[in-house]
Design a protein around this motif. Structure first.
Motif, PDB file in Angstrom:
ATOM      1  N   THR A 422       0.851  -1.027   0.083  1.00  0.00           N
ATOM      2  CA  THR A 422       0.132   0.068  -0.051  1.00  0.00           C
ATOM      3  C   THR A 422       0.785   1.090  -0.007  1.00  0.00           C
ATOM      4  OG1 THR A 422      -1.897  -1.218   1.051  1.00  0.00           O
ATOM      5  CG2 THR A 422      -2.036   1.123   1.110  1.00  0.00           C
ATOM      6  N   VAL A 423       1.912   1.171   1.023  1.00  0.00           N
ATOM      7  CA  VAL A 423       2.816   2.364   1.087  1.00  0.00           C
ATOM      8  C   VAL A 423       3.469   2.664  -0.457  1.00  0.00           C
ATOM      9  CG1 VAL A 423       4.856   3.363   1.584  1.00  0.00           C
ATOM     10  CG2 VAL A 423       3.355   2.080   3.500  1.00  0.00           C
ATOM     11  N   GLU A 424       3.720   1.667  -1.206  1.00  0.00           N
ATOM     12  CA  GLU A 424       4.463   1.783  -2.329  1.00  0.00           C
ATOM     13  C   GLU A 424       3.416   2.443  -3.559  1.00  0.00           C
ATOM     14  OE1 GLU A 424       7.773   2.158  -3.083  1.00  0.00           O
ATOM     15  OE2 GLU A 424       7.838   1.817  -0.775  1.00  0.00           O
ATOM     16  N   MET A 425       2.024   1.746  -3.607  1.00  0.00           N
ATOM     17  CA  MET A 425       1.215   2.080  -4.527  1.00  0.00           C
ATOM     18  C   MET A 425       0.841   3.474  -4.189  1.00  0.00           C
ATOM     19  SD  MET A 425       0.894  -0.368  -6.590  1.00  0.00           S
ATOM     20  CE  MET A 425      -0.733  -0.093  -7.582  1.00  0.00           C
ATOM     21  N   VAL A 426       0.556   4.076  -3.061  1.00  0.00           N
ATOM     22  CA  VAL A 426       0.312   5.354  -2.704  1.00  0.00           C
ATOM     23  C   VAL A 426       1.539   6.101  -3.181  1.00  0.00           C
ATOM     24  CG1 VAL A 426      -0.219   6.785  -0.969  1.00  0.00           C
ATOM     25  CG2 VAL A 426      -1.453   4.820  -1.136  1.00  0.00           C
ATOM     26  N   ALA A 427       2.788   5.970  -2.819  1.00  0.00           N
ATOM     27  CA  ALA A 427       3.784   6.533  -3.187  1.00  0.00           C
ATOM     28  C   ALA A 427       3.857   6.742  -4.799  1.00  0.00           C
ATOM     29  CB  ALA A 427       5.356   6.143  -2.663  1.00  0.00           C
ATOM     30  N   MET A 428       3.660   5.759  -5.481  1.00  0.00           N
ATOM     31  CA  MET A 428       3.621   5.865  -7.019  1.00  0.00           C
ATOM     32  C   MET A 428       2.427   6.759  -7.660  1.00  0.00           C
ATOM     33  SD  MET A 428       3.005   2.728  -9.612  1.00  0.00           S
ATOM     34  CE  MET A 428       4.391   1.640  -9.168  1.00  0.00           C
ATOM     35  N   ARG A 429       1.390   6.682  -6.974  1.00  0.00           N
ATOM     36  CA  ARG A 429       0.292   7.334  -7.662  1.00  0.00           C
ATOM     37  C   ARG A 429      -0.585   8.490  -7.103  1.00  0.00           C
ATOM     38  NH1 ARG A 429      -4.329   3.181 -10.049  1.00  0.00           N
ATOM     39  NH2 ARG A 429      -4.813   4.847 -10.995  1.00  0.00           N
ATOM     40  N   SER A 430      -0.236   8.642  -5.772  1.00  0.00           N
ATOM     41  CA  SER A 430      -0.852   9.739  -5.041  1.00  0.00           C
ATOM     42  C   SER A 430       0.437  10.816  -5.302  1.00  0.00           C
ATOM     43  CB  SER A 430      -1.160   9.381  -3.666  1.00  0.00           C
ATOM     44  OG  SER A 430      -2.390   8.450  -3.594  1.00  0.00           O
ATOM     45  N   LEU A 431       1.615  10.259  -4.705  1.00  0.00           N
ATOM     46  CA  LEU A 431       2.686  11.334  -4.382  1.00  0.00           C
ATOM     47  C   LEU A 431       3.557  11.490  -5.763  1.00  0.00           C
ATOM     48  CD1 LEU A 431       4.094   9.826  -1.014  1.00  0.00           C
ATOM     49  CD2 LEU A 431       2.648  11.976  -1.341  1.00  0.00           C
ATOM     50  N   GLY A 432       3.250  10.580  -6.770  1.00  0.00           N
ATOM     51  CA  GLY A 432       3.934  10.739  -7.813  1.00  0.00           C
ATOM     52  C   GLY A 432       5.567  10.490  -7.907  1.00  0.00           C
ATOM     53  N   ASP A 433       5.827   9.388  -7.230  1.00  0.00           N
ATOM     54  CA  ASP A 433       7.303   9.259  -6.890  1.00  0.00           C
ATOM     55  C   ASP A 433       7.616   8.260  -7.850  1.00  0.00           C
ATOM     56  OD1 ASP A 433       9.730   8.234  -6.262  1.00  0.00           O
ATOM     57  OD2 ASP A 433       9.314   7.639  -3.995  1.00  0.00           O
ATOM     58  N   PRO A 434       8.724   8.703  -8.870  1.00  0.00           N
ATOM     59  CA  PRO A 434       9.119   8.044  -9.993  1.00  0.00           C
ATOM     60  C   PRO A 434       9.884   6.549  -9.728  1.00  0.00           C
ATOM     61  CG  PRO A 434      10.536   9.654  -9.912  1.00  0.00           C
ATOM     62  CD  PRO A 434       9.325   9.858  -8.864  1.00  0.00           C
ATOM     63  N   ASP A 435      10.192   6.694  -8.393  1.00  0.00           N
ATOM     64  CA  ASP A 435      11.122   5.523  -7.900  1.00  0.00           C
ATOM     65  C   ASP A 435      10.345   4.408  -6.971  1.00  0.00           C
ATOM     66  OD1 ASP A 435      13.551   4.132  -8.135  1.00  0.00           O
ATOM     67  OD2 ASP A 435      14.131   4.619  -6.143  1.00  0.00           O
ATOM     68  N   VAL A 459      18.261  -6.782  -8.855  1.00  0.00           N
ATOM     69  CA  VAL A 459      18.242  -6.554 -10.334  1.00  0.00           C
ATOM     70  C   VAL A 459      17.764  -5.063 -10.375  1.00  0.00           C
ATOM     71  CG1 VAL A 459      17.330  -6.921 -12.640  1.00  0.00           C
ATOM     72  CG2 VAL A 459      18.255  -8.387 -11.232  1.00  0.00           C
ATOM     73  N   ALA A 460      16.539  -4.772  -9.731  1.00  0.00           N
ATOM     74  CA  ALA A 460      15.701  -3.523  -9.858  1.00  0.00           C
ATOM     75  C   ALA A 460      16.470  -2.311  -9.145  1.00  0.00           C
ATOM     76  CB  ALA A 460      14.542  -3.565  -8.810  1.00  0.00           C
ATOM     77  N   SER A 461      17.666  -2.628  -8.491  1.00  0.00           N
ATOM     78  CA  SER A 461      18.416  -1.340  -8.007  1.00  0.00           C
ATOM     79  C   SER A 461      19.131  -0.613  -9.134  1.00  0.00           C
ATOM     80  CB  SER A 461      19.523  -1.695  -6.957  1.00  0.00           C
ATOM     81  OG  SER A 461      20.223  -2.555  -7.638  1.00  0.00           O
ATOM     82  N   ALA A 462      19.350  -1.143 -10.189  1.00  0.00           N
ATOM     83  CA  ALA A 462      19.809  -0.608 -11.331  1.00  0.00           C
ATOM     84  C   ALA A 462      18.817   0.139 -12.119  1.00  0.00           C
ATOM     85  CB  ALA A 462      20.399  -1.703 -12.302  1.00  0.00           C
ATOM     86  N   TRP A 463      17.528  -0.056 -11.683  1.00  0.00           N
ATOM     87  CA  TRP A 463      16.455   0.865 -12.511  1.00  0.00           C
ATOM     88  C   TRP A 463      16.420   2.273 -12.029  1.00  0.00           C
ATOM     89  CZ3 TRP A 463      12.793  -4.105 -12.152  1.00  0.00           C
ATOM     90  CH2 TRP A 463      13.105  -4.993 -13.096  1.00  0.00           C
ATOM     91  N   ARG A 464      16.872   2.402 -10.648  1.00  0.00           N
ATOM     92  CA  ARG A 464      16.638   3.681  -9.937  1.00  0.00           C
ATOM     93  C   ARG A 464      16.969   4.637 -10.976  1.00  0.00           C
ATOM     94  NH1 ARG A 464      17.183   2.652  -3.684  1.00  0.00           N
ATOM     95  NH2 ARG A 464      15.783   4.346  -3.669  1.00  0.00           N
ATOM     96  N   PRO A 465      16.362   6.139 -10.766  1.00  0.00           N
ATOM     97  CA  PRO A 465      15.206   6.222  -9.934  1.00  0.00           C
ATOM     98  C   PRO A 465      13.927   6.117 -10.560  1.00  0.00           C
ATOM     99  CG  PRO A 465      16.130   8.314 -11.059  1.00  0.00           C
ATOM    100  CD  PRO A 465      17.013   7.488 -11.716  1.00  0.00           C
ATOM    101  N   TRP A 466      13.925   5.460 -11.843  1.00  0.00           N
ATOM    102  CA  TRP A 466      12.520   4.962 -12.640  1.00  0.00           C
ATOM    103  C   TRP A 466      11.974   3.515 -12.038  1.00  0.00           C
ATOM    104  CZ3 TRP A 466      12.383   9.736 -14.174  1.00  0.00           C
ATOM    105  CH2 TRP A 466      13.455  10.368 -14.495  1.00  0.00           C
ATOM    106  N   ARG A 467      11.852   3.181 -11.104  1.00  0.00           N
ATOM    107  CA  ARG A 467      11.412   1.582 -10.723  1.00  0.00           C
ATOM    108  C   ARG A 467       9.965   1.893 -10.924  1.00  0.00           C
ATOM    109  NH1 ARG A 467      13.830   0.061  -4.992  1.00  0.00           N
ATOM    110  NH2 ARG A 467      13.387   1.819  -4.935  1.00  0.00           N
ATOM    111  N   ALA A 468       9.172   3.126 -10.867  1.00  0.00           N
ATOM    112  CA  ALA A 468       7.748   2.824 -11.055  1.00  0.00           C
ATOM    113  C   ALA A 468       7.565   2.988 -12.355  1.00  0.00           C
ATOM    114  CB  ALA A 468       7.145   4.326 -10.593  1.00  0.00           C
TER     115      ALA A 468
END
Length: 490
Positions: A422-435, A459-468
Motif C-alpha cells: 500500500t505504501v509503495e502504490m500510494v507513493a507511486m500514484r498519489s505522491l508521483g514518486d518515479p522510483d 536487479v531493480a536497484s539498477a533501474w533507479r530512479p525509474w522503478r515506477a
C-alpha cells in the motif's frame, strides 16, 4: 537544473523537442522567447539568452512566440523526479495555490518563510512565486479566451487577475496582443452553458507516449459513478476548489483531447494540472526508456512499447483510500467495494455529458466514522480504512502536490493495516514518486518469475530512479485488461 549554454545552443540548432520545457530561448533582437524546437529561423548565438522558466523570460521583458507557443509546452519533468522543496513549490503553484492563498499560503503549506520560498524559486527558476503564478494566469486566460465565449471581465477574474487593468497589461506583455485580439485570432467556441463552463483542450506530451497502460488501467479500475469509459474516452468527476467538475480524456496521436466541464472557471488551472498529473504527461520518456533499456531483461519490453507512463491520480487522498479497498482482493472486488462507498457517502452530481457519472468520490472526512459492517470485508480492513481517513482528514498524513514524499511514506507505514504494498502504490500514484516500487505486488512477482528474475530487489536497484516506470513494463508482461485501451470503444 537547466542545461549549460553549449547544450542549449545545440538543442536550438537541432530543434530538439526533448528540451521543450527544460529551458526557454529568448532572442534579444526580436524581444521574443521560444521553445527549443521552434520551427522559426535559428537566431544568431550572440542574440540568444536562456531562461529556466517561461516566467523568467517574461520577467526579463520577452513575450511569447506566437508560432511555437512556448507557454503551452509540457511542464519540466524535473519537478516530478525531484522531491526537494523547489519541486514541491512548483507542484503547488501548478495546482493554483498561489492564486487561491497567495505566497503566504504557499509558504505556510511548506512550513517555510516567504523569504525562503522566494529565494528558492529565484535561484532555480529565475523568477519569484508571483511571477511563476502570473505566467500561469496568462496561460489560463489565453485558454479561456480561445475556447469559450466568456466576457473579458469574467475571463480576467476566472484566470486569477485582480483587475481588468492587470489582465490587459499582462496579456500585452506576455503575448504582445490585447485580450480581444487573442480571441479574434482563434476559432470561436460553440458556446458555454450558463450552468457550467465547457472547454475543449489539447494536452501536450513528450513523445513517445504509449497510452495503452495508462488508459487501460484507468478504464479497468474505474469506480462506477465516479469514472467510466465511454465513446473512446476516460471520463470522471473532479473535486475542485470552487465546485465539482467533469472531464473526458481521449488519447490522440499527438496530444490528449480533453473536454472539461467546470462549475466555476477559476478551477481551470487546477483541473488541467490534475489531468496532466493523472496521465503523467510531464514525464520525460526518452530519459526513462534509455535508462531502463540499458537492462537487457527490460530492453525488449521497452523496445516493443516505448513511452509507457505511470497512471497516477487526480487527488492523493482518493487513491490512498482506494488502495486500502483493493488490499488482497481482485480488481473487480475493489471496484465493487468502492462503488458501494461512493453511492452511500459520495456527493451527488449531475453529469453534463449525459453519461453515468453520478458522484464525487467521498472525502476522507466523510469516512472517519463509518458504522461497523458498512463494507463487506473484515472489520480489521474497515478499521484500516477509517484510520487512514482520520489521518488524512486531520492532516497527519499529507498526500497533496506539495507533500514531502519521504515523510508521507513514514507516516503511512505507521498506520495499522498499511503494509509495504500500500505504501509503495500510494507513493507511486498519489505522491508521483518515479522510483516507487511495489515489489510485493502479485503482477510484479509474476512478471519477474516469467522473466527469470530470481533476485528482483537486486536487479531493480539498477533501474533507479525509474522503478515506477519499470513496474509498468513488468505489468505489461501479463495479459491483463489494465494493459489495453478498451477495444470496443477505442
Amino acid at each position: 537544473m537547466m542545461p549549460d549554454r553549449e547544450t542549449c545552443l545545440a538543442a536550438v540548432a537541432s530543434r530538439d523537442a526533448r528540451f521543450d520545457g527544460a529551458f526557454f530561448t529568448a532572442v534579444t533582437s526580436t524581444g521574443i522567447y521560444c521553445r527549443p524546437s521552434c520551427p522559426a529561423r535559428t537566431p544568431r548565438p550572440e542574440n540568444m539568452r536562456f531562461h529556466p522558466s517561461a516566467a523568467a523570460a517574461q520577467a526579463a521583458g520577452f513575450r511569447a512566440c506566437r508560432r511555437c507557443r512556448p507557454d503551452a509546452v509540457p511542464g519540466s519533468p524535473e519537478w516530478d523526479v525531484r522531491a526537494d522543496a523547489t519541486a514541491r513549490i512548483m507542484r503547488l503553484i501548478g495546482d493554483g495555490v498561489v492564486d487561491r492563498e497567495g505566497v503566504e499560503g504557499l509558504a505556510s503549506r511548506l512550513g517555510y518563510s516567504i523569504r525562503q520560498v522566494q529565494r528558492l524559486t529565484r535561484e532555480e527558476l529565475g523568477a519569484s512565486p508571483l511571477s511563476l503564478a502570473r505566467a500561469q494566469r496568462a496561460h489560463t486566460a489565453r485558454v479561456l479566451l480561445t475556447t469559450t465565449d466568456m466576457a473579458l471581465v469574467d475571463v480576467a477574474f476566472a484566470a486569477g487577475f485582480g483587475s481588468l487593468r492587470t489582465f490587459n497589461e499582462t496579456l500585452g506583455q506576455v503575448y504582445g496582443l490585447t485580450p480581444s485580439a487573442i480571441r479574434g485570432r482563434a476559432s470561436r467556441h460553440e458556446g458555454a452553458s450558463s450552468a457550467v463552463v465547457e472547454l475543449a483542450l489539447r494536452l501536450a506530451f513528450r513523445r513517445p507516449f504509449n497510452p495503452s497502460n495508462v488508459f487501460g488501467h484507468l478504464a479497468a479500475t474505474a469506480v462506477p459513478g465516479v469514472e467510466e469509459w465511454r465513446e473512446g474516452a476516460y471520463r470522471r468527476t473532479l473535486r475542485l476548489p470552487h465546485g465539482p467538475g467533469f472531464v473526458a480524456l481521449a488519447p490522440r496521436p499527438d496530444h490528449v483531447a480533453a473536454r472539461l466541464y467546470l462549475s466555476d472557471p477559476r478551477d481551470l488551472t487546477p483541473a488541467i494540472g490534475r489531468c496532466r498529473r493523472l496521465l503523467d504527461l510531464d514525464a520525460d520518456p526518452v530519459a526513462v526508456d534509455a535508462a531502463l533499456a540499458a537492462d537487457p531483461i527490460l530492453a525488449p519490453l521497452v523496445a516493443h512499447a516505448p513511452g509507457r507512463r505511470v497512471p497516477r491520480t487526480v487527488e492523493g487522498d482518493e487513491f490512498a483510500l482506494r488502495a486500502v479497498l483493493g488490499q488482497q482482493v481482485s480488481t473487480a472486488a475493489a471496484r465493487t467495494h468502492a462503488a458501494r462507498l461512493v453511492a452511500q457517502y459520495g456527493e451527488p452530481v449531475t453529469d453534463p455529458m449525459g453519461g453515468g457519472l453520478t458522484h464525487l468520490f467521498p472525502t476522507a472526512e466523510s469516512l472517519v466514522d463509518l458504522p461497523a459492517g458498512t463494507l463487506a470485508f473484515p472489520a480489521s480492513r474497515q478499521a484500516t480504512l477509517t484510520g487512514l481517513a482520520d489521518a488524512l482528514a486531520s492532516g497527519r498524513v499529507d498526500l497533496s502536490p506539495g507533500a514531502d514524499r519521504e515523510e508521507a511514506r513514514v507516516r503511512l507505514a505507521a498506520l495499522r493495516g498499511i503494509g509495504p504494498w500500500t505504501v509503495e502504490m500510494v507513493a507511486m500514484r498519489s505522491l508521483g514518486d518515479p522510483d516507487a516500487f511495489p515489489i510485493t505486488d502479485l503482477g510484479v512477482r509474476r512478471a519477474a518469475e516469467e522473466l527469470g528474475l530470481s533476485d528482483l530487489a537486486g536487479v531493480a536497484s539498477a533501474w533507479r530512479p525509474w522503478r515506477a516506470y519499470a513496474t509498468q513494463y513488468l505489468w505489461a508482461v501479463d495479459d491483463h485488461p489494465i494493459n489495453t485501451v478498451p477495444k470496443e470503444h477505442s
